[in-house]
Design a protein around this motif. Structure first.
Motif: not given
Length: 363
Positions: A246-251, A263-269, A335-346
């Motif tokens: 998952n690539l997260i970028q820009g706005a 930033f990258v976060v893997r789907p299993e994270k 509708r759902v909410v996704l969460t991940w730890r900031r230290d799992q972002l690359v």
């Protein structure tokens, strides 16, 4: 692996290596060292240059520029037959009119090794690939995996310094290919010689390799051990090619992460909960509401594709370890909410590579 100050030469040293076909730069100014006894994989899509590098090492192609050193010997201008390497191809090219033992002995016969010596070495090679008792069989009496082992034994019987493998498992079915991945790594450990393995299959590379070079447009995009390559991709290309990312970028990055960049976060994270159970955002957690657009059942795992309110599309993966699969499949349009730890972002720094989508799965 050779360390700084070590007197042991690398099994393979490539310096400034280039190969041009007209205007096409198949390999572009490549520097690479592969250690003695290493299982090294070259991974990349079709046309990335990995197979050309293998052919240059084998001597099947002449470089446009640069040098190729095997051990302490410069072989840049040495013909293929005089290099201390052997190659195993996807097409095993086993002689149908010879039995297994004769096929394995063939290279030694060409070198005029005495009959008793070549018989002993051929039988040892067959034992190494676990084909004792198959010496008298003809190729048509063997399974695909057994024919692959015969080709491997035929290469190993010459005791090369380096064994080159050009997608040798590509013709096998998925189950057999996975079994052979484990066996091939065990064989490499047993014989202790350098294996250089070319593949476009990231699972093969991650399963077997000590190190992996990811190729893109004739250059190495990243060179690392499997864990580092997967957990800390150096670019958007690597993140998208090795596994699902998952690539997260820009706005979207500004809104969800709190700063610009890619930033990258893997789907299993990523965790997914119902909107009513959403946790509050915090200094250690990213929170992203959205709508489930698709659910893909993959047997061992389920992937959910979620369109975020922030504007991106992310994939969530979870193991099917309970009996709630039906509930997961019914989440479409919820509708759902996704969460991940900031230290799992690359962090990948700047913008993503051109043409890279927010979710890109391995080819």
């Amino acid at each position: 692996m050779p360390t700084e100050g070590s007197s042991t030469p690398a099994a393979i040293s490539l310096s400034g290596l280039s190969k041009h076909f007209g205007e096409v730069r198949a390999v572009d100014d490549l520097d690479l060292q592969i250690a003695d006894g290493e299982f090294f994989s070259m991974l990349g899509p079709s046309g990335s240059g990995k197979t050309t590098v293998l052919r240059l090492i084998a001597g099947f192609e002449k470089p446009t520029a640069g040098t190729i050193v095997l051990g302490d010997r410069d072989v840049t201008d040495v013909p293929a037959y005089a290099r201390d390497v052997n190659t195993v191809f996807q097409d095993y090219a086993i002689f149908p009119h010879m039995n297994v033992l004769q096929n394995v002995e063939y290279g030694l016969r060409v070198k005029k090794v005495r009959k008793t010596e070549r018989r002993r070495r051929a039988e040892e090679a067959l034992a190494t690939v676990r084909l004792e008792g198959f010496a008298d069989r003809r190729p048509h009496q063997l399974s695909g995996g057994q024919r692959q082992r015969v080709a491997l034994a035929r290469a190993l019987v010459n005791r090369p310094r380096v064994l080159l493998l050009d997608e040798p498992l590509g013709a096998l079915d998925l189950k057999l290919r996975r079994e052979m991945q484990i066996e091939l790594k065990q064989i490499q450990r047993d014989v202790g010689i350098t294996f250089v393995f070319v593949t476009h299959d990231q699972e093969e590379a991650l399963t077997m390799s000590d190190r992996i070079a990811v190729f893109n447009e004739g250059r190495i995009e990243q060179l690392a051990a499997p864990v580092e390559l997967y957990e800390e991709p150096a670019s958007a290309f690597v993140a998208g090619f090795v596994g699902t990312s998952n690539l997260i970028q820009g706005a979207v990055a500004q809104q969800l992460v709190g700063r610009e960049g890619t930033f990258v976060v893997r789907p299993e994270k990523v965790s997914m909960v119902a909107a009513s159970d959403a946790p509050p955002p915090g200094p250690d957690t990213c929170v992203a509401p959205g709508v489930v657009r698709e659910v893909v059942y993959l047997g061992a795992s389920t992937h959910s594709v979620v369109a975020l309110d922030a504007g991106a599309t992310l994939t969530v993966s979870h193991q099917n370890s309970d009996r709630s699969i039906e509930a997961a499949l019914e989440r479409r349009e919820q509708r759902v909410v996704l969460t991940w730890r900031r230290d799992q972002l690359v962090s990948l720094g700047g913008a993503a590579a051109p043409g890279t989508s927010p979710m890109e799965e391995t080819r």
